[in-house]
Motif scaffolding. Structure first.
Motif, PDB file in Angstrom:
ATOM      1  N   HIS A 193       4.676   5.021   3.024  1.00 31.21           N
ATOM      2  CA  HIS A 193       3.619   4.955   4.037  1.00 31.21           C
ATOM      3  C   HIS A 193       2.526   5.957   3.709  1.00 31.21           C
ATOM      4  CE1 HIS A 193       7.040   3.134   6.148  1.00 31.21           C
ATOM      5  NE2 HIS A 193       6.124   2.445   6.792  1.00 31.21           N
ATOM      6  N   GLN A 194       1.301   5.503   3.806  1.00 30.66           N
ATOM      7  CA  GLN A 194       0.165   6.374   3.549  1.00 30.66           C
ATOM      8  C   GLN A 194      -0.890   6.141   4.622  1.00 30.66           C
ATOM      9  OE1 GLN A 194      -2.247   5.613  -0.015  1.00 30.66           O
ATOM     10  NE2 GLN A 194      -2.307   7.812  -0.389  1.00 30.66           N
ATOM     11  N   VAL A 195      -1.379   7.228   5.189  1.00 32.26           N
ATOM     12  CA  VAL A 195      -2.467   7.172   6.167  1.00 32.26           C
ATOM     13  C   VAL A 195      -3.695   7.789   5.506  1.00 32.26           C
ATOM     14  CG1 VAL A 195      -3.275   7.855   8.449  1.00 32.26           C
ATOM     15  CG2 VAL A 195      -0.839   7.356   8.079  1.00 32.26           C
ATOM     16  N   VAL A 196      -4.757   6.992   5.399  1.00 28.04           N
ATOM     17  CA  VAL A 196      -5.991   7.437   4.761  1.00 28.04           C
ATOM     18  C   VAL A 196      -7.044   7.638   5.842  1.00 28.04           C
ATOM     19  CG1 VAL A 196      -7.770   6.899   3.065  1.00 28.04           C
ATOM     20  CG2 VAL A 196      -5.417   6.121   2.689  1.00 28.04           C
ATOM     21  N   LEU A 197      -7.603   8.822   5.886  1.00 25.69           N
ATOM     22  CA  LEU A 197      -8.721   9.122   6.780  1.00 25.69           C
ATOM     23  C   LEU A 197      -9.934   9.343   5.895  1.00 25.69           C
ATOM     24  CD1 LEU A 197      -6.031  10.969   7.951  1.00 25.69           C
ATOM     25  CD2 LEU A 197      -7.505  10.777   9.952  1.00 25.69           C
TER      26      LEU A 197
END
Length: 243
Positions: A193-197
């Protein structure tokens, strides 16, 4: 020793939890129930139930746990609003801990995502990318939705009204303030899982990679030990972490 009963014992997670319990110093395996089994006897025999079955079986697990007055840890994914309502009802009489992901690392990640979303504001676009093994049947993953809910909570918005999924073709420009999801499937990936802001000229990436299902099994057992003896209420892994 705390006696653990597993609902969904023959599944991948059920087998992983059983393996963890074989060598655990504080918990032991009482038994398991699977598709077509009545979990009533298991709830009566154990100290805590762990459910990794299916959304369709969840009502039976909750009913058995309530009748026996036993705590239950729910790691089943793909559950909907009606399942959450049933969990809320059960939590009036027994302690219930429900989490889309039992990894302590993932739940800490969700906390960090919420903090980042709250501080960076709507000028930062948020995209959530997840990848799982080829056999996974639901998308986005429960963990991706957990992270999306964390981001939405940080911004004070409703995720359902601000999510973008399955982009294909000429979709137009990205909606301001949207939280995007992308799901990848293949091989034997336990869970990435990766959250990109992303903002103009800079990007923050927060992520977690599960190298083995053992981390979820260990987290589920830790949650069960923590839940034992707690008062009736609905809990989350953030409670186990003290967040």
């Amino acid at each position: 020793m705390i006696g653990i009963g597993i609902v969904g014992a023959k599944g991948r997670m059920g087998r992983a939890i059983a393996a963890v319990l074989k060598e655990h110093e504080r918990a032991r395996l009482v038994g398991g129930a699977d598709r077509g089994d009545d979990p009533t006897w298991l709830a009566e025999a154990c100290d805590v139930l762990i459910d990794f079955s299916s959304p369709a079986a969840l009502a039976g697990t909750l009913a058995a746990a309530e009748a026996a007055g036993k705590p239950v840890v729910i790691g089943t994914t793909g559950i909907g609003d009606e399942h959450h309502a049933a969990i809320d009802r059960a939590a009036r009489s027994i302690p219930v801990l429900q989490a889309a992901n039992m990894s302590l690392g993932v739940n800490l990640l969700a906390h960090l995502v919420r903090e980042a979303a709250a501080r960076l504001g709507p000028d930062w676009d948020i995209e959530i990318v997840e990848m799982h093994h080829r056999h996974k049947v639901d998308a986005p993953s429960g963990t991706a939705l957990l992270l999306g809910e964390a981001a939405a909570a940080g911004r004070g918005i409703d995720l359902a009204a601000h999510s973008e999924r399955g982009r294909d073709g000429i979709t137009g420009a990205r909606q301001s303030g949207a939280i995007g999801f992308a799901s990848l499937r293949g091989g034997s990936v336990a869970g990435d899982h990766q959250v990109v802001l992303a903002a103009e000229g800079e990007r923050i990436e927060l992520g977690h990679r599960a190298e083995s299902r053992d981390i979820f099994a260990r987290g589920a057992v830790q949650a069960a030990l923590w839940l034992h003896g707690r008062p009736a209420r609905r809990y989350a892994m953030t409670d186990v972490l003290g967040l």
